[in-house]
Design an enzyme around this catalytic site. Structure first.
Site, PDB file in Angstrom:
ATOM      1  N   ASP A  37       0.811  -1.225   0.000  1.00 16.49           N
ATOM      2  CA  ASP A  37       0.000   0.000   0.000  1.00 16.49           C
ATOM      3  C   ASP A  37       0.842   1.273   0.000  1.00 16.49           C
ATOM      4  O   ASP A  37       0.444   2.304   0.549  1.00 16.49           O
ATOM      5  CB  ASP A  37      -0.964   0.013   1.206  1.00 16.49           C
ATOM      6  CG  ASP A  37      -1.841  -1.215   1.230  1.00 16.49           C
ATOM      7  OD1 ASP A  37      -2.194  -1.696   0.138  1.00 16.49           O
ATOM      8  OD2 ASP A  37      -2.168  -1.698   2.329  1.00 16.49           O
ATOM      9  N   GLY A  89      -4.704  -4.336  -3.678  1.00 20.36           N
ATOM     10  CA  GLY A  89      -5.658  -3.276  -4.028  1.00 20.36           C
ATOM     11  C   GLY A  89      -4.842  -2.058  -4.422  1.00 20.36           C
ATOM     12  O   GLY A  89      -4.207  -1.440  -3.572  1.00 20.36           O
ATOM     13  N   HIS A  90      -4.789  -1.765  -5.710  1.00 18.77           N
ATOM     14  CA  HIS A  90      -3.970  -0.652  -6.210  1.00 18.77           C
ATOM     15  C   HIS A  90      -4.894   0.473  -6.662  1.00 18.77           C
ATOM     16  O   HIS A  90      -5.683   0.295  -7.585  1.00 18.77           O
ATOM     17  CB  HIS A  90      -3.075  -1.125  -7.361  1.00 18.77           C
ATOM     18  CG  HIS A  90      -2.067  -2.154  -6.926  1.00 18.77           C
ATOM     19  ND1 HIS A  90      -1.153  -2.732  -7.772  1.00 18.77           N
ATOM     20  CD2 HIS A  90      -1.815  -2.698  -5.709  1.00 18.77           C
ATOM     21  CE1 HIS A  90      -0.402  -3.582  -7.093  1.00 18.77           C
ATOM     22  NE2 HIS A  90      -0.789  -3.589  -5.840  1.00 18.77           N
TER      23      HIS A  90
HETATM   24  P1  GDP Z   1      -0.808   0.295  -3.510  1.00 20.45           P
HETATM   25  O1  GDP Z   1      -1.418  -0.970  -3.045  1.00 20.45           O
HETATM   26  O2  GDP Z   1       0.662   0.348  -3.274  1.00 20.45           O
HETATM   27  O3  GDP Z   1      -1.147   0.627  -4.936  1.00 20.45           O
HETATM   28  O4  GDP Z   1      -1.430   1.462  -2.621  1.00 20.45           O
HETATM   29  P2  GDP Z   1      -2.984   1.632  -2.211  1.00 20.45           P
HETATM   30  O5  GDP Z   1      -3.761   2.065  -3.386  1.00 20.45           O
HETATM   31  O6  GDP Z   1      -3.456   0.428  -1.476  1.00 20.45           O
HETATM   32  O7  GDP Z   1      -2.867   2.776  -1.117  1.00 20.45           O
HETATM   33  C1  GDP Z   1      -2.315   4.006  -1.403  1.00 20.45           C
HETATM   34  C2  GDP Z   1      -3.374   5.100  -1.167  1.00 20.45           C
HETATM   35  O8  GDP Z   1      -2.741   6.355  -1.112  1.00 20.45           O
HETATM   36  C3  GDP Z   1      -4.410   5.204  -2.267  1.00 20.45           C
HETATM   37  O9  GDP Z   1      -5.619   5.619  -1.706  1.00 20.45           O
HETATM   38  C4  GDP Z   1      -3.833   6.288  -3.174  1.00 20.45           C
HETATM   39  O10 GDP Z   1      -4.837   6.984  -3.914  1.00 20.45           O
HETATM   40  C5  GDP Z   1      -3.220   7.206  -2.152  1.00 20.45           C
HETATM   41  N1  GDP Z   1      -2.055   7.965  -2.601  1.00 20.45           N
HETATM   42  C6  GDP Z   1      -1.024   7.591  -3.402  1.00 20.45           C
HETATM   43  N2  GDP Z   1      -0.089   8.561  -3.468  1.00 20.45           N
HETATM   44  C7  GDP Z   1      -0.542   9.577  -2.687  1.00 20.45           C
HETATM   45  C8  GDP Z   1      -0.008  10.831  -2.311  1.00 20.45           C
HETATM   46  O11 GDP Z   1       1.082  11.222  -2.690  1.00 20.45           O
HETATM   47  N3  GDP Z   1      -0.763  11.592  -1.464  1.00 20.45           N
HETATM   48  C9  GDP Z   1      -1.970  11.198  -0.989  1.00 20.45           C
HETATM   49  N4  GDP Z   1      -2.629  11.983  -0.175  1.00 20.45           N
HETATM   50  N5  GDP Z   1      -2.499  10.005  -1.327  1.00 20.45           N
HETATM   51  C10 GDP Z   1      -1.787   9.202  -2.143  1.00 20.45           C
HETATM   52  P1  IMO Z   2      -1.025  -4.223  -2.163  1.00 19.91           P
HETATM   53  O1  IMO Z   2      -0.572  -4.808  -3.472  1.00 19.91           O
HETATM   54  C1  IMO Z   2      -0.958  -4.625   2.173  1.00 19.91           C
HETATM   55  C2  IMO Z   2      -1.129  -8.705   3.783  1.00 19.91           C
HETATM   56  C3  IMO Z   2      -2.354  -9.160   4.544  1.00 19.91           C
HETATM   57  C4  IMO Z   2      -1.713 -10.095   5.550  1.00 19.91           C
HETATM   58  C5  IMO Z   2      -0.621 -10.758   4.713  1.00 19.91           C
HETATM   59  C6  IMO Z   2      -1.006 -12.118   4.136  1.00 19.91           C
HETATM   60  O2  IMO Z   2      -2.304  -3.483  -2.250  1.00 19.91           O
HETATM   61  O3  IMO Z   2       0.081  -3.449  -1.532  1.00 19.91           O
HETATM   62  P2  IMO Z   2      -2.588 -12.811   2.136  1.00 19.91           P
HETATM   63  O4  IMO Z   2      -4.051 -12.620   1.912  1.00 19.91           O
HETATM   64  O5  IMO Z   2      -1.736 -12.201   1.082  1.00 19.91           O
HETATM   65  O6  IMO Z   2      -2.217 -14.240   2.384  1.00 19.91           O
HETATM   66  O7  IMO Z   2      -2.269 -12.032   3.508  1.00 19.91           O
HETATM   67  O8  IMO Z   2      -0.340  -9.875   3.659  1.00 19.91           O
HETATM   68  N1  IMO Z   2      -1.393  -8.183   2.425  1.00 19.91           N
HETATM   69  C7  IMO Z   2      -1.286  -6.881   2.080  1.00 19.91           C
HETATM   70  N2  IMO Z   2      -1.018  -5.800   2.831  1.00 19.91           N
HETATM   71  N3  IMO Z   2      -1.116  -4.497   0.848  1.00 19.91           N
HETATM   72  C8  IMO Z   2      -1.354  -5.576   0.078  1.00 19.91           C
HETATM   73  O9  IMO Z   2      -1.368  -5.526  -1.277  1.00 19.91           O
HETATM   74  C9  IMO Z   2      -1.492  -6.843   0.695  1.00 19.91           C
HETATM   75  N4  IMO Z   2      -1.748  -8.089   0.246  1.00 19.91           N
HETATM   76  C10 IMO Z   2      -1.673  -8.895   1.315  1.00 19.91           C
HETATM   77  O10 IMO Z   2      -2.999  -8.072   5.178  1.00 19.91           O
HETATM   78  O11 IMO Z   2      -1.082  -9.369   6.550  1.00 19.91           O
HETATM   79 MG    MG Z   3      -2.948  -1.610  -1.761  1.00 10.93          MG
END
Ligand code: GDP
Ligand code: IMO
Ligand code: MG
Length: 428
Positions: A13, A40-41
């Site tokens: 994340d 979840g991206h």
């Molecule tokens: P990922 O799994 O690495 O793709 O990241 P996630 O989407 O799970 O979580 C990142 C969150 O931060 C999302 O809600 C993005 O829209 C948000 N985000 C990414 N870059 C920035 C930033 O520079 N500032 C803010 N405020 N939000 C950001």
């Molecule tokens: P992105 O790509 C953050 C974590 C789960 C748990 C561990 C194992 O959005 O960064 P799993 O279901 O993979 O066997 O769970 O890994 N986890 C993540 N944490 N971002 C993710 O994906 C994750 N995918 C799995 O919360 O701790």
């Molecule tokens: Mg994510």
């Protein structure tokens, strides 16, 4: 021409989705190499939010090849839902999407097994996303997995399913006291998926290597993060795949000599979802404040993310394991308004100072972070596009990170939207 791996440098994340989306503009294709719909991206375009789970985050740019590699585990119903959801919103998904024949399928029994395993672990549970990821990878390594390519051969699919269920139904009943599965029902369900997915199933290793031979620009998109890598993370509190850059080679069928650069995505602070040690976790109200301001709730499960300070021990490990050529700092804007910011430079345990990531979980879970405290900034940094326009102390925060880690910050993200960033060095 460049082949760039984008990898999460912490516990996931970090904002990989946003960065991959932005860089896709100059790329010809994007490939996911591991994980599944546990990821979840998030990508925000204008005021529209998209959450990609298994489809590469390049899909929102028209005409780019989006590849789901052999290292990914695929829940077909979730993939179909994602395709349909994108199409409903006017996103083109068709000849631009490819699913590897060798990608393993997540089956209903994987989800059931995971649920029972987590339940039995009680307070020692991993806190998984509950998507069946772990058991699907177990079957892959045990050589009993069913792959996307098997969907194209109904009889082979049925045979494998029957063989698997004869053992799995016994396990579910005898060990977990849970109900088993009906082979015919799963067969019918999955043949329905086969009809919808067959057009995407392809030899993705050949497609990617051809693109490389043609000098195309390609991004390899990691899911999760380095500290969730099954080999290099905080085992056993990890996911079941190689989330680090190493996973890109095996997960796509691309040799290491073909990779040009590896870029690590680093959140300006740290978050973690699920269980497991987290030395710099902020357990008081400041942690909650950061969670609310940063919207730190799981993009897949909605669970609150634990928040903490930036951890240089974790990042040193990440730089080494991934061979990072540069880093991207995201969510700098979330730190706006803090009087003081802490940076963890080492850990202390049993009178010993650890500058490097301790491999023993028993040490890692008990170590105390050693902090360097720096001044924060009052100004709003949201949407800033020039480094010079950042408050002086925010500039110093970035320079401090570069100094401590000895790696260059190439992009600073200052908001959710595409254009909210400072481009210091164009990756392509
Ligand atoms: P990922 O799994 O690495 O793709 O990241 P996630 O989407 O799970 O979580 C990142 C969150 O931060 C999302 O809600 C993005 O829209 C948000 N985000 C990414 N870059 C920035 C930033 O520079 N500032 C803010 N405020 N939000 C950001
Ligand atoms: P992105 O790509 C953050 C974590 C789960 C748990 C561990 C194992 O959005 O960064 P799993 O279901 O993979 O066997 O769970 O890994 N986890 C993540 N944490 N971002 C993710 O994906 C994750 N995918 C799995 O919360 O701790
Ligand atoms: Mg994510």
């Amino acid at each position: 021409m460049a082949v760039i791996v984008i990898v999460g440098a912490q516990w996931g994340d970090e904002g990989k989705g946003k960065i991959v989306d932005v860089l896709t503009e100059k790329a010809d294709g994007v490939a996911r190499y591991q994980g599944g719909h546990n990821a979840g991206h998030t990508v925000v375009i204008n005021n529209e939010k998209f959450i990609l789970h298994i489809i590469p985050s390049g899909i929102l740019h028209k005409g780019k090849a989006c590849i789901i590699g052999n290292g990914v585990v695929v829940d077909p119903s979730s993939l179909i839902e994602e395709i349909d959801g994108l199409r409903k919103r006017g996103i083109e998904v068709g000849k631009n999407l490819f699913l590897s024949k060798n990608a393993h399928l997540i089956m209903p029994y994987h989800v059931a097994i995971e649920k029972e395993q987590e339940r039995l672990k009680g307070s020692k549970k991993i806190g998984t996303t509950g998507k069946g990821i772990g058991p699907a990878y177990v079957d892959k390594i045990a050589r009993t997995g069913i792959r996307a390519g098997d969907l194209l051969y109904p009889e082979i699919f049925r045979e494998k399913l029957k063989t698997n269920l004869s053992g799995i139904n016994h396990l579910l009943k005898a060990i977990y006291n849970a109900s088993g599965f009906d082979a015919d029902a799963i067969y019918r369900e999955y043949m329905g998926y086969a009809e919808k997915l067959s057009e995407y199933i392809a030899d993705t290793d050949i497609i990617i290597n051809k693109m490389i031979d043609e000098n195309k620009n390609i991004l390899f998109e990691g899911a999760q993060g380095t500290l969730l890598d099954v080999d290099h993370g905080t085992y056993p509190y990890v996911t079941s795949s190689n989330a680090g850059a190493g996973g890109a080679c095996t997960g796509l069928g691309v040799g290491p000599t073909k990779i040009t650069r590896v870029i690590g995505v680093v959140k300006a602070y740290t978050t973690r979802v699920g269980e497991g040690p987290f030395p710099t976790e902020i357990k008081d109200s400041l942690g909650e404040k950061i969670r609310e301001k940063g919207g730190e709730y799981g993009a897949t499960t909605g669970r609150p993310r634990r928040c903490g300070w930036l951890d240089m021990v974790v990042l040193r490990h990440s730089i080494r394991i991934n061979g990072l050529s540069g880093i991207v700092i995201t969510k700098l804007d979330i730190l706006d308004g803090l009087e003081k910011i802490k940076i963890c430079t080492a850990y202390r345990y049993n009178g010993r100072l650890y500058e490097e990531f301790p491999k023993e979980l028993n040490v890692f879970e008990k170590c105390e972070p050693v902090y360097e405290e720096v001044s924060g900034w009052k100004e709003n940094t949201s949407g800033i596009k020039d480094f010079e326009k950042l408050p002086k102390t925010a500039q110093e925060y970035i320079k401090n990170i570069e100094r401590i880690l000895g790696v260059n910050v190439e992009i600073i993200s200052s908001g959710q939207k595409r254009d909210e960033l400072i481009m210091l060095k164009e990756p392509f």
